[in-house]
Design a protein around this motif. Structure first.
Motif, PDB file in Angstrom:
ATOM      1  N   ILE A 138       0.817  -1.204   0.000  1.00 11.87           N
ATOM      2  CA  ILE A 138       0.000   0.000   0.000  1.00 11.87           C
ATOM      3  C   ILE A 138       0.855   1.259   0.000  1.00 11.87           C
ATOM      4  O   ILE A 138       0.566   2.221  -0.720  1.00 11.87           O
ATOM      5  CB  ILE A 138      -1.032   0.002   1.159  1.00 11.87           C
ATOM      6  N   ASP A 139       1.943   1.275   0.768  1.00  6.23           N
ATOM      7  CA  ASP A 139       2.769   2.487   0.823  1.00  6.23           C
ATOM      8  C   ASP A 139       3.447   2.757  -0.517  1.00  6.23           C
ATOM      9  O   ASP A 139       3.598   3.909  -0.930  1.00  6.23           O
ATOM     10  CB  ASP A 139       3.786   2.424   1.958  1.00  6.23           C
ATOM     11  N   GLN A 140       3.830   1.712  -1.235  1.00  7.45           N
ATOM     12  CA  GLN A 140       4.431   1.898  -2.558  1.00  7.45           C
ATOM     13  C   GLN A 140       3.384   2.365  -3.576  1.00  7.45           C
ATOM     14  O   GLN A 140       3.692   3.177  -4.455  1.00  7.45           O
ATOM     15  CB  GLN A 140       5.091   0.612  -3.038  1.00  7.45           C
ATOM     16  N   ALA A 141       2.176   1.864  -3.455  1.00  7.08           N
ATOM     17  CA  ALA A 141       1.095   2.320  -4.339  1.00  7.08           C
ATOM     18  C   ALA A 141       0.836   3.804  -4.115  1.00  7.08           C
ATOM     19  O   ALA A 141       0.723   4.582  -5.070  1.00  7.08           O
ATOM     20  CB  ALA A 141      -0.170   1.502  -4.087  1.00  7.08           C
ATOM     21  N   PHE A 153      -8.202   4.214   6.361  1.00 10.83           N
ATOM     22  CA  PHE A 153      -8.741   2.857   6.493  1.00 10.83           C
ATOM     23  C   PHE A 153      -7.823   1.973   7.332  1.00 10.83           C
ATOM     24  O   PHE A 153      -8.278   0.978   7.887  1.00 10.83           O
ATOM     25  CB  PHE A 153      -8.934   2.202   5.120  1.00 10.83           C
ATOM     26  N   GLY A 154      -6.536   2.305   7.389  1.00 13.56           N
ATOM     27  CA  GLY A 154      -5.597   1.445   8.121  1.00 13.56           C
ATOM     28  C   GLY A 154      -5.633   0.021   7.588  1.00 13.56           C
ATOM     29  O   GLY A 154      -5.754  -0.938   8.351  1.00 13.56           O
ATOM     30  N   LEU A 155      -5.523  -0.126   6.292  1.00 14.58           N
ATOM     31  CA  LEU A 155      -5.710  -1.419   5.631  1.00 14.58           C
ATOM     32  C   LEU A 155      -4.719  -2.477   6.096  1.00 14.58           C
ATOM     33  O   LEU A 155      -3.531  -2.208   6.267  1.00 14.58           O
ATOM     34  CB  LEU A 155      -5.603  -1.249   4.113  1.00 14.58           C
ATOM     35  N   THR A 156      -5.248  -3.682   6.247  1.00  9.86           N
ATOM     36  CA  THR A 156      -4.441  -4.848   6.592  1.00  9.86           C
ATOM     37  C   THR A 156      -4.362  -5.772   5.379  1.00  9.86           C
ATOM     38  O   THR A 156      -5.097  -5.585   4.400  1.00  9.86           O
ATOM     39  CB  THR A 156      -5.081  -5.619   7.758  1.00  9.86           C
ATOM     40  N   GLU A 157      -3.518  -6.769   5.474  1.00  6.43           N
ATOM     41  CA  GLU A 157      -3.427  -7.764   4.390  1.00  6.43           C
ATOM     42  C   GLU A 157      -4.773  -8.452   4.165  1.00  6.43           C
ATOM     43  O   GLU A 157      -5.154  -8.703   3.027  1.00  6.43           O
ATOM     44  CB  GLU A 157      -2.347  -8.803   4.702  1.00  6.43           C
ATOM     45  N   SER A 158      -5.495  -8.729   5.231  1.00 10.31           N
ATOM     46  CA  SER A 158      -6.798  -9.378   5.054  1.00 10.31           C
ATOM     47  C   SER A 158      -7.807  -8.429   4.407  1.00 10.31           C
ATOM     48  O   SER A 158      -8.664  -8.870   3.635  1.00 10.31           O
ATOM     49  CB  SER A 158      -7.334  -9.937   6.372  1.00 10.31           C
ATOM     50  N   ASP A 159      -7.708  -7.123   4.698  1.00  9.98           N
ATOM     51  CA  ASP A 159      -8.591  -6.156   4.035  1.00  9.98           C
ATOM     52  C   ASP A 159      -8.381  -6.178   2.524  1.00  9.98           C
ATOM     53  O   ASP A 159      -9.338  -6.032   1.756  1.00  9.98           O
ATOM     54  CB  ASP A 159      -8.328  -4.731   4.534  1.00  9.98           C
ATOM     55  N   LEU A 160      -7.146  -6.343   2.091  1.00  9.63           N
ATOM     56  CA  LEU A 160      -6.839  -6.340   0.661  1.00  9.63           C
ATOM     57  C   LEU A 160      -7.496  -7.507  -0.069  1.00  9.63           C
ATOM     58  O   LEU A 160      -7.663  -7.449  -1.293  1.00  9.63           O
ATOM     59  CB  LEU A 160      -5.325  -6.360   0.429  1.00  9.63           C
ATOM     60  N   GLN A 161      -7.911  -8.529   0.672  1.00  7.67           N
ATOM     61  CA  GLN A 161      -8.570  -9.685   0.057  1.00  7.67           C
ATOM     62  C   GLN A 161     -10.098  -9.570   0.086  1.00  7.67           C
ATOM     63  O   GLN A 161     -10.794 -10.434  -0.442  1.00  7.67           O
ATOM     64  CB  GLN A 161      -8.119 -10.973   0.753  1.00  7.67           C
ATOM     65  N   LEU A 214     -10.018  -5.832  -3.100  1.00  5.09           N
ATOM     66  CA  LEU A 214      -9.513  -4.485  -2.858  1.00  5.09           C
ATOM     67  C   LEU A 214      -8.095  -4.362  -3.408  1.00  5.09           C
ATOM     68  O   LEU A 214      -7.740  -3.319  -3.965  1.00  5.09           O
ATOM     69  CB  LEU A 214      -9.553  -4.150  -1.365  1.00  5.09           C
ATOM     70  N   LEU A 215      -7.320  -5.423  -3.304  1.00  8.44           N
ATOM     71  CA  LEU A 215      -5.979  -5.443  -3.894  1.00  8.44           C
ATOM     72  C   LEU A 215      -6.063  -5.187  -5.400  1.00  8.44           C
ATOM     73  O   LEU A 215      -5.295  -4.378  -5.942  1.00  8.44           O
ATOM     74  CB  LEU A 215      -5.297  -6.791  -3.627  1.00  8.44           C
ATOM     75  N   ASN A 216      -6.997  -5.828  -6.082  1.00  5.72           N
ATOM     76  CA  ASN A 216      -7.196  -5.601  -7.524  1.00  5.72           C
ATOM     77  C   ASN A 216      -7.539  -4.143  -7.797  1.00  5.72           C
ATOM     78  O   ASN A 216      -6.978  -3.522  -8.712  1.00  5.72           O
ATOM     79  CB  ASN A 216      -8.324  -6.466  -8.078  1.00  5.72           C
ATOM     80  N   LEU A 217      -8.470  -3.599  -7.019  1.00  3.56           N
ATOM     81  CA  LEU A 217      -8.923  -2.226  -7.220  1.00  3.56           C
ATOM     82  C   LEU A 217      -7.780  -1.230  -7.031  1.00  3.56           C
ATOM     83  O   LEU A 217      -7.566  -0.349  -7.872  1.00  3.56           O
ATOM     84  CB  LEU A 217     -10.060  -1.898  -6.250  1.00  3.56           C
ATOM     85  N   LEU A 218      -7.039  -1.367  -5.946  1.00  5.20           N
ATOM     86  CA  LEU A 218      -5.968  -0.414  -5.663  1.00  5.20           C
ATOM     87  C   LEU A 218      -4.823  -0.549  -6.662  1.00  5.20           C
ATOM     88  O   LEU A 218      -4.229   0.457  -7.081  1.00  5.20           O
ATOM     89  CB  LEU A 218      -5.470  -0.579  -4.224  1.00  5.20           C
TER      90      LEU A 218
END
Length: 178
Positions: free
Chosen positions: A5-8, A111-119, A132-136
């Motif tokens: 997320i930080d690199q994105a 959002f404080g996204l976690t690895e599980s949030d990305l799924q 969410l990983l796909n979207l971001l």
């Protein structure tokens, strides 16, 4: 490279500055030109990016992140900028884009996204289930694609003038398929 997320965000936060550096202060001869037919000018692309900041990336993130059973995204109008940008200058659009992007990245960080949030999954109206990983990831790639598109449109304004160098200018060989 694996998504982080930080690199994105590193790339997403730079797009407004890149576009300002490329386009601010240029004449309409540059910013309203396109590649012919129904292709987009740099002005159109910036309007499209503004519309996306308002209606696409973060609104869809909220849909994915909410606890509702309703996870279907609203259809995105890829051509809304043609109406929404009427009466605005390119400078207006660049400023609006910068402001919206800053706000959207603040919301994304919130959002404080976690690895599980990305799924977590949402439903795209034509692609079906997406994470969410796909979207971001798509948000980052979308920006880069439009930066390349703007560069290509600008370069093609001198396509005939480069004469025999055309055969070495790969940017001039691409044909848009909007």
């Amino acid at each position: 490279m694996t998504f982080k997320i930080d690199q994105a965000i590193d790339l997403l936060e730079r797009t407004p500055e890149v576009l300002k550096a490329m386009l601010s202060g240029l004449s309409n001869d540059w910013t309203r030109a396109n590649e012919g037919g129904d292709s987009w000018s740099p002005f159109d692309v910036v309007g499209h990016l503004v519309h996306g900041e308002r209606t696409d990336w973060i609104p869809r993130t909220y849909i994915i992140m909410n606890d509702s059973d309703q996870k279907t995204f609203h259809p995105y109008d890829r051509f809304a900028q043609f109406e929404e940008s009427k009466g605005k200058s390119l400078e207006d659009l660049l400023e609006e884009f910068e402001s919206l992007r800053r706000s959207n990245l603040e919301q994304l960080n919130g959002f404080g996204l976690t690895e599980s949030d990305l799924q977590r999954v949402g439903i795209h109206p034509s692609l079906g289930p997406v994470t969410l990983l796909n979207l971001l990831s798509a948000w980052v790639v979308h920006d880069q694609g439009h930066i390349a598109q703007i560069s290509r449109v600008l370069a093609k304004q001198y396509k005939d003038e480069v004469g025999p160098w055309t055969k070495y200018m790969t940017i001039l060989k691409y044909s848009p398929k909007e």
